[in-house]
Each structure stands twice: as structure tokens, then as C-alpha cells.
Design an enzyme around this catalytic site. Structure first.
Site, PDB file in Angstrom:
ATOM      1  N   ASP A 252       0.875  -1.162   0.000  1.00 41.77           N
ATOM      2  CA  ASP A 252       0.000   0.000   0.000  1.00 41.77           C
ATOM      3  C   ASP A 252       0.918   1.219   0.000  1.00 41.77           C
ATOM      4  OD1 ASP A 252      -2.328   1.596   0.300  1.00 41.77           O
ATOM      5  OD2 ASP A 252      -1.954   1.706   2.450  1.00 41.77           O
TER       6      ASP A 252
ATOM      7  N   ASP B 168      -0.085   5.008   0.992  1.00 39.44           N
ATOM      8  CA  ASP B 168      -0.306   5.959   2.079  1.00 39.44           C
ATOM      9  C   ASP B 168      -0.259   5.260   3.432  1.00 39.44           C
ATOM     10  OD1 ASP B 168      -0.979   8.467   0.529  1.00 39.44           O
ATOM     11  OD2 ASP B 168      -2.436   7.076  -0.309  1.00 39.44           O
TER      12      ASP B 168
END
Length: 224
Positions: free
Chosen positions: A8, A10
Site C-alpha cells: 500500500d 499511504d
């Protein structure tokens, strides 16, 4: 056999989740609603459509979904520009170690494609990844598995041969829904999320190594 590690973006690669939550806080404040930024933790790892439709419904905001989506980047970009995007501690070392292995590396994020490239290029991380994919290119956002399945397809590997590193409850659910092994990064600087579905929870990126990825994958797969 482990073939790929999918990150991922963020909250895992870069320290931006706080900006999203604060920008959402600022926007609802314009309508006279006073809630802490941590209230928006539940939207981490989801798309702008999902975020703003749910915020609109929750607070009965008079603006349309399109209007909210139009102003959201203005608030967000102001925070990015004034405070800057930084890497999560330990990420450069982890990427250097993984990139020296046979594993393929990818990003699967709910952030828009253009912003993924902008952020990762600006801090010199984009060259580490074979694929950088956005949930805006699939039908359903996390916790649906779509973006992880699409990323595995683009990498040319089977989903069951992937390990995901996530930080949000929605992201962990998406990874497990995709049939992937998952490590949850529980950053102690952010409000805690329920990531118990992950195969491993860590509180520091430096707790993740190439050897540990292989070990976790083998243990998880053999335990199925």
C-alpha cells in the site's frame, strides 16, 4: 512460492494518511461540524468516491458528491505543499533489500494513479516498483480485493503467491479477500485500526525483512 511483495502507499511507503484525515476534518468544519481528525481513520485505504459519499451521508452535507470530490484535492494539496511528503522510517532499507532479491515489487493504492506516480517519483521510490496500480482503475475499492487482484495480474503472478504490506483495516481485508498473505504495519503514531485479520502485525517497518517475508509466507501457506 512467494513471487511478489505488494505495498500500500499511504501510511506504508509515505507518511500521508494524516493529511487525508486532516483535509477531511477541515472540509466538514466548513459546514460547522467539529470532529477530530482521527474520526476519519475508518476511511483510510478507500477511494475518494467511497470516502466522500459516506462523509456526505454521515454528516448530511448539502454539497454534492462531485462538489466534495472537487474541493478535496485543494485542501489535500495545500497540506502536501506546505508540510511535504516524507517516507515512512525503514522503507528505503526494506526496498533496497527486496529489490536485490528475485521478488517482484508493486504498489496497490486507493490513491489516484497520477498522485501515486507524483509522490513516489518526488521522493525517489518509483524505480523500485514493477507495477504501480490505483483502485481508480478497478470496479470496487478496498476492502474488496479488486486492486490487489489487478496488480497480481499486471505482475504476471498468481494472487496466492503474493505478500501484501498494509496499514489499514480495509487494506488488510482486501489483501485477505484476494487470497494473499498480509503483514499489517501498525504505526504507533496513528490511531489504531483493527488489523487482526493480517498474518502478522508489526509496529515498525524495520521489523520486516526479506527473510521474514519468506518465512511468514511459508508458514502461512503450509498452515492452510
Amino acid at each position: 512460492m512467494l513471487e511478489a511483495v505488494i505495498f500500500d502507499m499511504d501510511g506504508v511507503l509515505i507518511d500521508t494518511e494524516k493529511f487525508y484525515m486532516r483535509s477531511e476534518q477541515q472540509i466538514v468544519a466548513e459546514y460547522g461540524i467539529d470532529v477530530p481528525a482521527s474520526h476519519f481513520t475508518k476511511y483510510c485505504g478507500t477511494t475518494q468516491d467511497y470516502i466522500w459519499q459516506n462523509i456526505k451521508d454521515e454528516f448530511n452535507l448539502p454539497a454534492s458528491l462531485e462538489q466534495l470530490k472537487e474541493i478535496a484535492p485543494i485542501y489535500l494539496e495545500k497540506l502536501f505543499d506546505t508540510e511535504g511528503v516524507t517516507m515512512i522510517d525503514g522503507i528505503p532499507e526494506l526496498l533496497a533489500e527486496l529489490s536485490a532479491s528475485p521478488l517482484k515489487l508493486a504498489v496497490a493504492s486507493s490513491t489516484k494513479q497520477a498522485l501515486i506516480h507524483k509522490h513516489l517519483s518526488s521522493i525517489g521510490l518509483s524505480d523500485y516498483f514493477d507495477v504501480m496500480e490505483s483502485a481508480e482503475n478497478v470496479k470496487h475499492s478496498k476492502p474488496a480485493p479488486d486492486v490487489f487482484l489487478k496488480t497480481a495480474e499486471l505482475l504476471g503472478v498468481n494472487p496466492e503467491n503474493c505478500l501484501v504490506i498494509e496499514d489499514s483495516s480495509n487494506g488488510v481485508k482486501a489483501a485477505k479477500n484476494a487470497g494473499m498473505v498480509c503483514i499489517a504495519f501498525k504505526n504507533p503514531e496513528f490511531p489504531s485500526q483493527d488489523t487482526r485479520l493480517a498474518d502478522l502485525e508489526v509496529t515498525h517497518i524495520k521489523d520486516i525483512t526479506l527473510a521474514r517475508c519468506y518465512q511468514l509466507y511459508d508458514q502461512t501457506v503450509s498452515g492452510k
